[in-house]
Every structure is written in C-alpha cells, then in structure tokens.
Design an enzyme around this catalytic site. Structure first.
Site, short mmCIF file in Angstrom:
data_model
loop_
_atom_site.label_atom_id
_atom_site.label_comp_id
_atom_site.label_asym_id
_atom_site.label_seq_id
_atom_site.Cartn_x
_atom_site.Cartn_y
_atom_site.Cartn_z
N SER A 124 -9.27 10.38 -10.18
CA SER A 124 -9.70 11.18 -9.04
C SER A 124 -10.47 10.31 -8.07
O SER A 124 -11.12 9.33 -8.46
CB SER A 124 -10.60 12.31 -9.54
OG SER A 124 -11.32 12.87 -8.48
N TYR A 150 -18.64 15.32 -14.40
CA TYR A 150 -17.18 15.28 -14.34
C TYR A 150 -16.73 13.93 -13.75
O TYR A 150 -15.88 13.23 -14.30
CB TYR A 150 -16.65 16.45 -13.49
CG TYR A 150 -15.29 16.21 -12.90
CD1 TYR A 150 -14.15 16.27 -13.69
CD2 TYR A 150 -15.14 15.89 -11.54
CE1 TYR A 150 -12.89 16.03 -13.15
CE2 TYR A 150 -13.89 15.65 -10.99
CZ TYR A 150 -12.77 15.71 -11.80
OH TYR A 150 -11.54 15.47 -11.27
N LYS A 154 -14.58 10.59 -15.40
CA LYS A 154 -13.38 9.97 -14.81
C LYS A 154 -13.61 8.47 -14.62
O LYS A 154 -12.73 7.65 -14.87
CB LYS A 154 -13.02 10.62 -13.47
CG LYS A 154 -12.43 12.00 -13.61
CD LYS A 154 -10.94 11.96 -13.95
CE LYS A 154 -10.39 13.33 -14.25
NZ LYS A 154 -9.00 13.38 -14.64
C1 UD1 Z 1 -13.54 19.27 -5.56
C2 UD1 Z 1 -14.33 18.35 -6.45
C3 UD1 Z 1 -13.48 17.15 -6.79
C4 UD1 Z 1 -12.13 17.55 -7.39
C5 UD1 Z 1 -11.43 18.46 -6.38
C6 UD1 Z 1 -10.09 18.95 -6.88
C7 UD1 Z 1 -16.63 18.73 -5.69
C8 UD1 Z 1 -17.85 18.09 -5.10
N1 UD1 Z 1 -15.55 17.95 -5.80
O1 UD1 Z 1 -13.33 18.62 -4.32
O2 UD1 Z 1 -14.19 16.33 -7.68
O3 UD1 Z 1 -11.35 16.41 -7.63
O4 UD1 Z 1 -12.27 19.58 -6.12
O5 UD1 Z 1 -10.24 19.86 -7.92
O6 UD1 Z 1 -16.63 19.87 -6.05
N2 UD1 Z 1 -14.70 25.34 0.47
C9 UD1 Z 1 -15.21 26.47 1.09
N3 UD1 Z 1 -15.27 27.61 0.37
C10 UD1 Z 1 -14.85 27.71 -0.92
C11 UD1 Z 1 -14.32 26.55 -1.55
C12 UD1 Z 1 -14.27 25.38 -0.82
O7 UD1 Z 1 -15.61 26.42 2.24
O8 UD1 Z 1 -14.95 28.78 -1.55
C13 UD1 Z 1 -14.64 24.09 1.22
C14 UD1 Z 1 -15.55 23.02 0.65
O9 UD1 Z 1 -16.80 23.07 1.25
C15 UD1 Z 1 -14.78 21.75 1.01
C16 UD1 Z 1 -13.30 22.17 1.03
O10 UD1 Z 1 -13.32 23.59 1.12
O11 UD1 Z 1 -15.12 21.35 2.30
C17 UD1 Z 1 -12.57 21.77 -0.22
O12 UD1 Z 1 -13.32 22.20 -1.35
P1 UD1 Z 1 -12.72 22.15 -2.83
O13 UD1 Z 1 -11.37 22.75 -2.85
O14 UD1 Z 1 -13.76 22.71 -3.75
O15 UD1 Z 1 -12.50 20.61 -3.12
P2 UD1 Z 1 -13.52 19.38 -2.96
O16 UD1 Z 1 -14.91 19.81 -2.86
O17 UD1 Z 1 -13.00 18.53 -1.87
#
Ligand code: UD1
Length: 336
Positions: A124, A150, A154
């Site tokens: 990752s 996590y 990795k």
């Molecule tokens: C997360 C994990 C990462 C993992 C990846 C794939 C963290 C810090 N990182 O990445 O290690 O490899 O998932 O599983 O958690 N968002 C919202 N509302 C929500 C959910 C997400 O606004 O309910 C936004 C988040 O702020 C972010 C984007 O959507 O900006 C993507 O979020 P998410 O899908 O959780 O992935 P990552 O945080 O990029």
C-alpha cells in the site's frame, strides 16, 4: 502454472483470481472467510467457467500451508491476507502485528521449506512517509514514518520480503496501491464488507441506497480546486491485472529479485467530484453534509505511474467513472 492466493476480505483477491484463471493459471485460494462469503467461489466460477481450489483456513497456520504445498506444485504466491482497517489497527494493534506480520513470517517460512520462491505482495502507499514524500509519489520516495499500526505492518512485511530477497531466499514484487474502487464489469463480484465500510465509495453508495442517513464529507476547506481531498482511485480490475502481469514477469525472471511498483492512475479525483460522478451515473441524489476534517487525512495523494508503465507495459484501462458504473451494477444485482 499454479498460484497460491492468500486472502482476507475477498474484495481484491476475488478479482485477481478471476484474471488469473482467465490468463490460464490454476489457482489455490486459502482464506478463513472471517470477512468473506463462500458464495464468492460460485461467482468466480460463473465468470470464468472454472472453479478454483478453495481451502477455508487461516493462512498463518503452517500445518495447513504445508499440506497445500505437499498437495500442489505451487509456482508462485500472491499474498493478500492481511487486516486492513486503519481505525481498527489503532484500537487493536496486536491483532494487526500478529495476523499481518506473524502470518507473513509463517507463510514465507513454510513456502521456502517447499522451495516456493516467487511472491507478489499486496502492499500500500501507506508505507510512504507522508511527512517527507508528497504527490505524485514515486517508488524512490522515503518510506517508514507510518501513521498507524496497519501502515506499520505493511512496511514491516515489505521489509521481510526485502531481507529475504537480499539474501536470495526468494523473489518478491511489492505492488503499492491506495484506493482501489469498483468491481467486476459483470457485477457478479464486488466490494461488500462484512463490517460497516469507512472508505469513500462504499460509504457514498450506502448513503445513496439509504443504508446510512448521509455521507459525511471530511472537510471542504483544503487547498484544492473544490476544497475537498484528492485521491488516486484505481479500478479494482486494473489492480487485479497488475498482479497477474507482475506474476508473469516474476516467473519469467523478467524483473529483479525485489521490485516495488506503484499501481495508481496518476489522476486525482476529489471527494466532491466523486459525489457528482455517482449522482450522474445513478441519477440519484447522494445525501451529504460537510463536517470537520478527519484526523490523519492527507490533502492530496496520487502516484507517479512511470515505473508501472515501463515494467508492466500498461496503464489503467478503466476510469473512475467505470468503477462507479460497475459498482452500481453490482449493488443493483443480487449482492453477495
Ligand atoms: C484509506 C487508508 C489507507 C488505505 C485506503 C484503502 C487512512 C488514513 N488511509 O485511505 O491506508 O490503503 O483507505 O483502503 O485511512 N471521505 C469522506 N467521508 C467518508 C469517507 C472518506 O469525506 O465517509 C474522504 C476522506 O477524507 C478522503 C477520501 O474520502 O479524503 C478517501 O478516503 P478513504 O476512502 O477512507 O481512503 P483514504 O483515506 O485515502
């Protein structure tokens, strides 16, 4: 050629197994299904017309692994089996160290006893040190300085493969990806987590289908064009294909004994753009509310894909919009 696929939470591994079978590989899967459903094997068979061998057990159990290596002439291993929730890892780090790191050690030890030396590891971009590296991330950027247990597991798992390859025990290819989305274009297999999802696209679809009241958008005051975070979402079929291509390279000794490749698209998409795309594809409204920024969120994460293009001779075949459309099909059809 026969491949052992170790799995947990069957999302990425199931798509990879489909592409492996369609590329002519025989596949043996080991997964304890603590986060999956046995029906996925039927769905894989439906798509590929072939049923993979499935062993429902913990892949950290060396006795079971020994039995698999005795019964099957395994040429390579694709190692997916690892817990993957950031929040959960902060609450229960030892479960993560034990399952992810100890499980990997058991797998490597047992495989090497049977002279199975080719490993593809599902890594990752969480291994990059976000305080010293920034987008577009490339494979030479500093790692370590992980933000949660996590990510630490990795990183450590990559180091185990690195050590073992340095000492010529094995050959390893680390595929670093971050935000896989979408599902098989047929809609037969997809992402259906057994615990409430936290990743953006599954949460958006839950809000859209009324499984949750609304999507909480974590901040719209970032220094980005629309104020929401940017991520490099990649279609899960592209991730699956990358595993098959990397495995072929490894088995043909066409890549070095330790190779790291970013599997990204180099195209950032914002949270707001993702909401619009889902609304556009589904013709439905996504209820959402903008709330505070989420702790530990990076503003912009996307990757340089030059090395993937050079080594695997390909870039992403599907768009994020394809991923949204395929997910919508999966959700509308009978889910697993
Ligand atoms: C997360 C994990 C990462 C993992 C990846 C794939 C963290 C810090 N990182 O990445 O290690 O490899 O998932 O599983 O958690 N968002 C919202 N509302 C929500 C959910 C997400 O606004 O309910 C936004 C988040 O702020 C972010 C984007 O959507 O900006 C993507 O979020 P998410 O899908 O959780 O992935 P990552 O945080 O990029």
């Amino acid at each position: 050629m026969k491949v052992l696929v170790t799995g947990w939470a069957w999302y990425i591994w199931s798509h990879t197994v489909v592409q492996l079978i369609l590329s002519g590989y025989e596949v043996v899967i080991v997964d304890d299904l603590s986060a999956g459903k046995i029906e996925v094997i039927d769905r894989i068979e439906k798509i590929t017309k072939k049923r993979p061998i499935f062993v429902q057990w913990d892949c950290g159990d060396s006795a079971v692994l020994s039995q698999i290596f005795k019964n099957h002439d395994i040429d390579g291993i694709i190692h997916f089996a690892a817990y993957k929730s950031v929040g959960e890892s902060c609450n229960d780090p030892f479960a993560y160290y034990d399952n992810n790191i100890h499980g990997t050690i058991q797998l490597c030890k047992t495989a090497l006893e049977y002279w199975v030396r080719n490993f593809i590891f599902s890594s990752s971009c969480t291994v990059y040190d976000m305080s010293r590296a920034s987008s577009p991330f490339d494979e030479t950027m500093p790692t370590w300085g992980t933000l949660n247990p996590y990510g630490t597991t990795k990183f450590v798992m990559e180091q185990i493969f690195r050590d073992l390859s340095n000492w010529k025990w094995l050959q390893g290819c680390m595929l670093r990806y971050f935000n896989p989305v979408g599902c098989h274009p047929s809609g037969f297999i997809g992402e259906d987590p057994s615990t409430p999802p936290t990743n953006l696209l599954p949460v958006i679809f839950q809000a859209l289908t009324g499984q949750r009241e609304k999507l909480l958008v974590f901040g719209n005051d970032y220094n980005t064009p629309d104020g929401t975070c940017l991520r490099d979402y990649i279609h899960v079929m592209d991730v699956a294909d990358a595993h098959v291509l990397a495995l072929q390279k490894l088995l043909d000794a066409d890549i070095g004994p330790y190779t790291v490749i970013n599997i990204w698209t180099w195209v950032p998409t914002s949270v707001q753009e993702m909401i619009h795309m889902v609304q556009d594809v589904t013709r439905k409204i996504v209820p959402y509310e903008v709330v505070e920024r989420r702790n530990g969120d990076a503003m912009t994460v996307f990757g340089n894909t030059q090395l993937a293009k050079k080594i695997l001779w390909r870039s992403a075949q599907y768009t994020v919009r394809d991923a949204v459309a395929h997910t919508w099909k999966f959700i509308q059809d009978k889910k697993l």
